[in-house]
Design a protein around this motif. Sequence first.
Motif, short mmCIF file in Angstrom:
data_model
loop_
_atom_site.label_atom_id
_atom_site.label_comp_id
_atom_site.label_asym_id
_atom_site.label_seq_id
_atom_site.Cartn_x
_atom_site.Cartn_y
_atom_site.Cartn_z
N GLN A 148 3.52 2.37 2.82
CA GLN A 148 3.93 1.23 3.64
C GLN A 148 5.46 1.15 3.62
OE1 GLN A 148 2.07 -2.51 2.63
NE2 GLN A 148 3.81 -3.70 3.41
N ASP A 152 -2.97 1.63 -9.20
CA ASP A 152 -3.64 2.89 -9.51
C ASP A 152 -2.68 3.76 -10.29
OD1 ASP A 152 -5.31 5.48 -7.53
OD2 ASP A 152 -5.10 5.18 -9.69
N THR A 154 0.83 -1.20 0.00
CA THR A 154 0.00 0.00 0.00
C THR A 154 0.87 1.25 0.00
OG1 THR A 154 -0.13 -0.01 2.42
CG2 THR A 154 -1.87 -1.15 1.21
N LEU A 155 0.28 2.37 -0.35
CA LEU A 155 0.99 3.64 -0.39
C LEU A 155 1.53 3.99 0.99
CD1 LEU A 155 1.71 6.11 -2.20
CD2 LEU A 155 -0.42 7.17 -1.36
N GLU A 200 2.98 2.49 7.58
CA GLU A 200 1.65 1.97 7.89
C GLU A 200 1.77 0.96 9.03
OE1 GLU A 200 -1.63 0.78 4.96
OE2 GLU A 200 -0.60 -1.07 5.41
N VAL A 227 -1.73 7.47 -9.30
CA VAL A 227 -0.84 7.84 -8.21
C VAL A 227 0.33 8.62 -8.78
CG1 VAL A 227 0.72 6.98 -6.42
CG2 VAL A 227 -1.47 5.85 -6.82
N GLU A 262 1.16 2.17 -4.83
CA GLU A 262 0.31 1.07 -4.36
C GLU A 262 0.26 0.04 -5.48
OE1 GLU A 262 -4.19 0.12 -2.66
OE2 GLU A 262 -3.52 2.18 -3.01
N SER A 308 6.79 3.31 0.66
CA SER A 308 6.50 3.04 -0.73
C SER A 308 5.82 4.25 -1.38
CB SER A 308 5.58 1.82 -0.86
OG SER A 308 5.16 1.66 -2.20
#
Length: 461
Positions: free
Chosen positions: A34, A80, A31-32, A104, A83, A53, A50
């Motif tokens: 993370q 996505d 995930t974004l 995260e 992003v 995602e 990161s």
Amino acid sequence: MIREFRLPDLGEGLTESEILSWRVAEGQLVTLNQVIAEVETAKAVVELPSPFEGVVARLHEAEGTVVEVGKPIISFDVIDTDVPVPAEPEPQRRQPTLVGYGAEPDRAGRPARRARRGLAAPAEPTPPAPARAPSPAAAPAPAAAPAPAAVITDAPVRERPRSTPPVRKLARDLGIDLALLTGTGPQGRILRADVEAARLADRGRSGESVTAETAVPPVVADAPHLGQGREERIPIAGIRKHTAAAMVSSAFTAPHATVFLTVDVTASMQLLEKLRSRKEYDGVRLTPLVLAAKAVCLALRRHPELNARWDEPAREIVRYRYVNLGIAAATPRGLMVPNIKDAQDLGLRELALAISDLARTAREGRTPPAALSGGTVSISNVGVFGVDAGTPILNPGEAAILALGAVRSQPWEYEGGIALRQVTTLSLSFDHRLVDGAEGAAFLRDIGDVLAEPAMVLAMD
């Protein structure tokens, strides 16, 4: 869509970093923001978040590899495409710093940990084996062969014990299975001390005697490097590499001079005892270092020439109107000098808390790069090692550094007689381009006056 993530500049124009550990594996969904990796710069250990995602398509570099800024380290199959994508680094330019992105956390509030590569569940489910508790005395089972490709699955996976490459090598050399250890470091990291303790426990169980010579196990290095194992070769990297370069630069750039002063600090030690009994200092660690730090801040008001730097390109002397007080800290990773920003504005209690937090953060390896830059003057507390005095080397870009020696009870001239007093030695090294001998001596004398009689602060302008 495949997107590459290149190693960013983590601050202060550093050119390379070592990948300590990957927190993700190929084929894993990320995930974004993370945390994907933990890297060690020349100044600190930093968690990389990161920027995408998606699914990890490839890890370009292995753990323990030193990577130059701007080189690809990981590729993502981005889910996505809207992003924002970080711009490719241009020649002679740095990518934006990523420090500050939050990791995260899991449900317990800890950063997510990665699964061990090659141990993901296979695509075709197989009947689970009966669960059985591992036996400490049993030999570790051989590792499963890695799957041809990583598969995303909801089945539980085995986590790789968190540790650094030198610790993993020590464990291999000593025959210690890291999977059986519980780490005592930050976020459960397995430290060298944990491996050594396990080795001692194994010796105790086997009946082998533990002596002063065997209390710390020797490090057995690879035969091609060491022949008969009578030498040890340690790569110069990370904090050690940065410290060496900085000290050589400082020693051969700034002309050092050092002055010494031995002081009766009995009054200061009595003051610390009184303060410890006060409610507002409950739980605050009060030490001679705290008083020395306060004395330095006070003395700099009268001697601003020691709170300065020599700007060679501009041919100017830069004097600071603030004090970013560096405190030398010995850590398992080497010497670090994080600094307390605007220390001149802190009262004694706030200064004590700041020093305690600085030391704890440094020992845990969590010092941010920003705390390791921008210092204006420093203190080295060599007294904690039982040392009386020394000639400290200037932190690069600073004009002065004070070494605080051990406080000892010894006979001293007092009120016309000889009495047992608390005495310490102060050592001040300074840049002779910025400070002459008289100025350095006067500054050290003011610090000594405050420590000899704390009430002297009332008479200082």
